[in-house]
Design an enzyme around this catalytic site. Structure first.
Site, mmCIF file in Angstrom:
data_model
loop_
_atom_site.group_PDB
_atom_site.id
_atom_site.type_symbol
_atom_site.label_atom_id
_atom_site.label_comp_id
_atom_site.label_asym_id
_atom_site.label_seq_id
_atom_site.Cartn_x
_atom_site.Cartn_y
_atom_site.Cartn_z
ATOM 1 N N GLU A 102 0.833 -1.209 0.000
ATOM 2 C CA GLU A 102 0.000 0.000 0.000
ATOM 3 C C GLU A 102 0.865 1.257 0.000
ATOM 4 O OE1 GLU A 102 -2.510 1.552 -0.512
ATOM 5 O OE2 GLU A 102 -4.294 0.934 0.574
ATOM 6 N N ASP A 103 0.293 2.356 -0.470
ATOM 7 C CA ASP A 103 1.008 3.629 -0.394
ATOM 8 C C ASP A 103 0.942 4.190 1.027
ATOM 9 O OD1 ASP A 103 -1.737 4.128 -0.564
ATOM 10 O OD2 ASP A 103 -1.559 5.739 -2.031
ATOM 11 N N ASP A 106 -4.059 5.290 6.293
ATOM 12 C CA ASP A 106 -4.529 6.528 6.906
ATOM 13 C C ASP A 106 -5.487 6.146 8.043
ATOM 14 O OD1 ASP A 106 -5.151 9.204 7.330
ATOM 15 O OD2 ASP A 106 -6.523 9.346 5.652
ATOM 16 N N PHE A 155 -1.710 15.833 5.179
ATOM 17 C CA PHE A 155 -1.787 15.355 3.801
ATOM 18 C C PHE A 155 -0.431 15.477 3.098
ATOM 19 C CE2 PHE A 155 -3.121 15.117 -0.601
ATOM 20 C CZ PHE A 155 -4.042 14.087 -0.531
ATOM 21 N N ARG A 168 1.887 12.568 -8.243
ATOM 22 C CA ARG A 168 2.384 11.195 -8.092
ATOM 23 C C ARG A 168 3.812 11.021 -8.593
ATOM 24 N NH1 ARG A 168 -2.066 7.974 -6.794
ATOM 25 N NH2 ARG A 168 -4.023 8.450 -7.845
#
Ligand code: IMP
Ligand code: MG
Length: 178
Positions: A102-103, A106, A155, A168
């Site tokens: 996963e990136d 959260d 963020f 990205r």
């Protein structure tokens, strides 16, 4: 590194590419020793994980496979509530050692909703590798086994992560200016 603007927001440099690459190499080292002879199957979750997954995978010196899936969420019936289903999961997972890539974790909602789908396919083991996690934002019971960086609840963009589609391709990680 100067700050950057994406859409309406300003971001400042947070973690540089060099530091990122060193951490990714260190995670790959752990996977190399833990999974030697096990031919793990990495499953990258698109879109955000594609750069982390590629860098991590290139550092693996053991026999290993990789595949990517896309998660789509939709509203189920009133009893099932929110449903997340995987598109592109064609491999037979039975008896395989799975590493979900996963990136960012959260709230943990995405992974906690999706993991049962993986377990239903009877893998030999399941672990989670995430580039980032935000411990202060976590609301669901998900824990990364391999985590490059734990960050504050703000963020970020770059290294695969986007703000509304953009950012990205930035090699460094940027954080929302406060
Ligand atoms: P979760 O389900 O709340 O864990 O959300 C995970 C997803 O939200 C990630 O896969 C990202 O796509 C997105 N996300 C969460 N935080 C960030 C961020 O700081 N930057 C970019 N995307 C984020
Ligand atoms: Mg994602």
């Amino acid at each position: 590194m100067p700050g950057i603007q994406i859409h309406d927001k300003f971001f400042v440099p947070f973690i540089n590419a060099d530091t990122i690459n060193k951490r990714v190499r260190a995670l790959a080292g752990k996977i190399n020793s833990e999974y030697a002879g096990k031919n793990p199957l990495l499953i990258g979750i698109l879109n955000g994980s594609f750069i982390f997954a590629a860098d991590l995978f290139r550092e693996l010196m053991i026999e290993a496979e990789i595949s990517f899936i896309k998660l789509v969420s939709y509203k189920g019936t009133s009893t099932t509530g929110h449903v997340i289903s995987a598109i592109g999961l064609e491999e037979n997972l039975h008896g395989r050692h799975i590493i979900i890539v996963e990136d960012i974790i959260d709230t943990g909602k995405t992974l906690s909703t999706f993991l049962p789908e993986i377990y239903l396919r009877n893998p030999a083991s399941v672990k989670i590798a995430t580039f980032l996690s935000k411990p202060a934002a976590l609301q669901f019971d998900v824990k990364a086994d391999f985590n490059a960086f734990e960050i504050e609840d703000k963020f970020v963009v770059g290294y695969g992560l986007d703000y509304d589609g953009l950012g990205r391709n930035l090699p460094d990680l940027y954080i929302l200016e406060s």
